[in-house]
Write an enzyme that holds these catalytic residues in place. Structure first.
Site, PDB file in Angstrom:
ATOM      1  N   ASN B  17      58.521 -34.204  74.453  1.00 34.03           N
ATOM      2  CA  ASN B  17      59.191 -33.975  73.450  1.00 34.03           C
ATOM      3  C   ASN B  17      59.562 -32.573  72.608  1.00 34.03           C
ATOM      4  O   ASN B  17      58.861 -31.389  73.589  1.00 34.03           O
ATOM      5  CB  ASN B  17      58.334 -34.784  71.835  1.00 34.03           C
ATOM      6  CG  ASN B  17      57.240 -34.639  71.593  1.00 34.03           C
ATOM      7  OD1 ASN B  17      56.348 -33.584  72.255  1.00 34.03           O
ATOM      8  ND2 ASN B  17      56.290 -35.479  70.819  1.00 34.03           N
ATOM      9  N   ASP B 206      81.174 -42.399  76.214  1.00 31.69           N
ATOM     10  CA  ASP B 206      82.312 -43.131  77.166  1.00 31.69           C
ATOM     11  C   ASP B 206      81.405 -43.957  77.156  1.00 31.69           C
ATOM     12  O   ASP B 206      82.052 -45.577  77.533  1.00 31.69           O
ATOM     13  CB  ASP B 206      82.984 -42.356  77.591  1.00 31.69           C
ATOM     14  CG  ASP B 206      83.159 -42.268  79.460  1.00 31.69           C
ATOM     15  OD1 ASP B 206      84.248 -43.427  78.992  1.00 31.69           O
ATOM     16  OD2 ASP B 206      82.877 -42.571  80.127  1.00 31.69           O
TER      17      ASP B 206
END
Lengths: 331, 331, 331
Positions: B17, B206
């Site tokens: 992270n 997409d």
């Protein structure tokens, strides 16, 4: 006309769907990479603040031919217009079959970039002008510039309206941090046999659990433990996997998140969506010295929440007792 | 005791992270890879059908210490029990700081694998026995085997109940194919400056549009065009991005999908979720020779659907007219 | 002898070409990762500045057998010599078919690392000595050290000349298959210190060489060997890397491709583009049974091509003689 740049890359299995058609998204990503390189380079060709070209707009683009795995995509970008604060990049994509030598133009795109200073966050820098072959070229570029400026303003206004109905759950409720992600299973997620690797599923589960925990705690959170995970049913290549997580229990220093994995055999119409895996993840919240922080208590709404909380508490106490017993046995 | 296998790897920015803590999911994935290698190898050490070890269950596992970018994770797997049709693998993970030389055990895990034939799909093969150091080891392994078998059966039954309320929308409606994905922005999605690359956002858009189209058509679908995309607001590293798509319009041979990108600055509590990008994607459906197939008509429910459909139709007719004009101009 | 380290990983679809042959670049990247771990660990075993091992040179390496998707690559690295400021790591790669249990040595490599301080940028730190089994081992290591030092100096000088002329491409000419790709260096390509990992560079080099070979041969091609690679200058995060390849020589069953890596510090306008690495890759062409196919002869145009061809031929004959000598010595 303006500065040019070309990037080329072989299309890999992960760039395409199961049938071998390269995803439009893969091509869009390459187009933007070429645009970003040429735009950033051009905006740094004069003295002054160093800057990065930030994508502001992509004009409508058509995909003329499908591209396939094993073909080489050639993306050529050229700067075709500059205003004081923006750069127009025109991009052309060719697909080459390196075995047959055939070459096709698959699409064209026009991108607009704005340079942002790397020193003063948010400051837009000046764009050095390019030379045009003739005054007509500059004139046409200016027209395109004005047209897109207008359209951008319009969309900005239109976008003030919130488009999807967003019910706003109260902070610290189950609904507030509840999250789910969709993953289209690709070749590199699978074993030779076409089944999703268990490790891939677990990574997605941890990702969703982490998002739930971060939304609830708004701090640096890390996985503390994972309960037993059972893999009831196999997930096949080409499935869409939905991974959902919701907070079930909070103690002073930890929170439990239940994670579900549902598989949807996208193309095979006759097959139904099914639940493949479930598990409980426990997260803790850390401060800057990596010491545990208190966890905000979960706000329960309704019987369902209460039931899950009680079950979570039972698991928590059971694990605590087990850890204690293990410790005593080891001494 | 049984056969062993070790895998080691440096932890990279994409494994962690923003603060540098390695995701639990990264470690779980490595654990499973080690287990899969050792399990598959062991199950193929005798004559008969070649097989692949399929993960069936992971026992509860605790993450004892956080791991950081730049450390080396050492994952050691050992086969500790075999029944006729399953293999128990015990895994231990050590993190090594190669700069200071310090070494910590970060977690232990127990995995159960079942070998499936590579020839007869669905057939479970025999597991060759391992040798135990003493009868007590075998006895304890058998106890663990019985205990997990019981638990697996229990969860299977419990999972008969569908846990999340699934409203079942009718096929070909907007609700049926509507999809959204969550993406946690990682370092490799970003520019040097910590902003999400425009190309990464377009790829996610997409991906969602593709899932909507595949759910609606249940065929091989490909991107035909993308309308102008405006990037109103930048998305920062550490955000969670929600990308949602819904069908708006279908013609005979194409369908239009509207895609929204919402950014949620996870950790910064004061900052609100905002809409960063929206766009329209057009998809077509292809048969095995890559020729266009008819698209099932969108079933509209309510005024909202009707309004979106009309707007989509207007865009469709406008683009068609524009293409025609372009063609005539070129002749 | 010296400290050891092993890394193992299953080969996935993205590691291989369409036919399933693992890219040489994937293996080179794993080799470098093992070398970097063991080198960095060793250089930090004494008090003083913490440092990171930076790849300086890879000796010529042969790929003895193709590796396939689903096989497990075992990469074992060992420190075999240390001078005051450099570390020699010898690496061996085995491919294991976990279904049949067959195990093959696919290649060996020798890498040289130089430790750079993490505090004072550019400062090279001291390398702690290793223990040798006997004085002969140390003596041989010293010879290898002196030999590579000499070669590195030579290449550094030779690399002044700028090389690529671009012309119209007749099949089988150098210009026809000449290729280049551009890569924008992202965070996950880099070490903690912000330098591109040597393994990442080698993977890109192999990718370009593979495209050149496929364009020339129009068949399934695989890496057969890589000549010594010298890493003259470090490449920083944020650079654009251009990797170019061109055919230099063809024998009956192999072709040689020269690969250049140029780094362009995009943002820092004052800094100039520079050549960071060069190397020769040898490719062979395989039929469906993985047997070598004849290679179309390279059509030479002009003196430059002729000169490169002669030099390539000399390297080819020298390597052939060396392989023969090695074989006889082993008998």
């Amino acid at each position: 006309m303006g500065p040019k740049q070309q990037i080329s890359r072989i299309m890999r299995p992960d760039d395409a769907n199961i049938v071998g058609n390269v995803h439009g998204g893969t091509i869009l990503k390459m187009i933007e990479e070429a645009g970003c390189i040429i735009g950033t380079r051009h905006c740094n060709t004069q003295p002054g603040d160093r800057c990065a070209a930030q994508l502001a707009r992509v004009e409508r683009t058509d995909f003329l031919y499908p591209m396939f795995i094993g073909e080489v995509a050639h993306v050529s970008a050229e700067i075709t217009y500059t205003s004081n604060h923006s750069v127009e990049v025109q991009v052309q994509v060719m697909s080459e079959n390196i075995l047959t030598g055939s070459m096709k133009m698959t699409n064209r795109a026009t991108l607009w970039y704005v340079p942002f200073s790397l020193k003063d966050v948010g400051k837009v820098t000046e764009v050095p002008p390019i030379k045009y072959a003739n005054p007509e070229q500059e004139e046409e570029g200016k027209k395109r510039y004005e047209a897109q400026k207008m359209e951008r303003l319009e969309t900005k206004e239109r976008n003030g309206e919130q488009l999807m109905p967003v019910s706003a759950p109260e902070p610290y409720t189950v609904g507030f941090s509840q999250s789910s992600l969709i993953h289209l299973v690709g070749p590199s997620d699978c074993t030779l046999h076409g089944f999703v690797r268990g490790g891939v599923t677990m990574k997605l589960m941890d990702e969703v659990a982490g998002i739930v925990a971060a939304r609830h705690c708004k701090t640096n959170i890390v996985t503390a433990s994972v309960d037993a995970i059972n893999f009831h049913r196999k997930i096949m290549k080409g499935c869409v996997v939905t991974v959902s997580g919701r907070a079930t229990f909070t103690s002073n220093k930890s929170m439990e998140i239940e994670v579900f994995v549902d598989a949807d055999p996208l193309i095979e119409a006759e097959k139904e969506k099914y639940r493949a895996v479930t598990a409980f993840f426990t997260y803790i919240s850390l401060d800057k010295e990596n010491k545990p922080l208190p966890i905000p208590a979960l706000k329960l709404e309704g019987e369902e929440d209460q039931k899950h909380f009680e079950e979570g508490k039972a698991r928590y106490l059971q694990n605590k007792a087990k850890r204690l017993a293990d410790k005593q046995r080891q001494q």
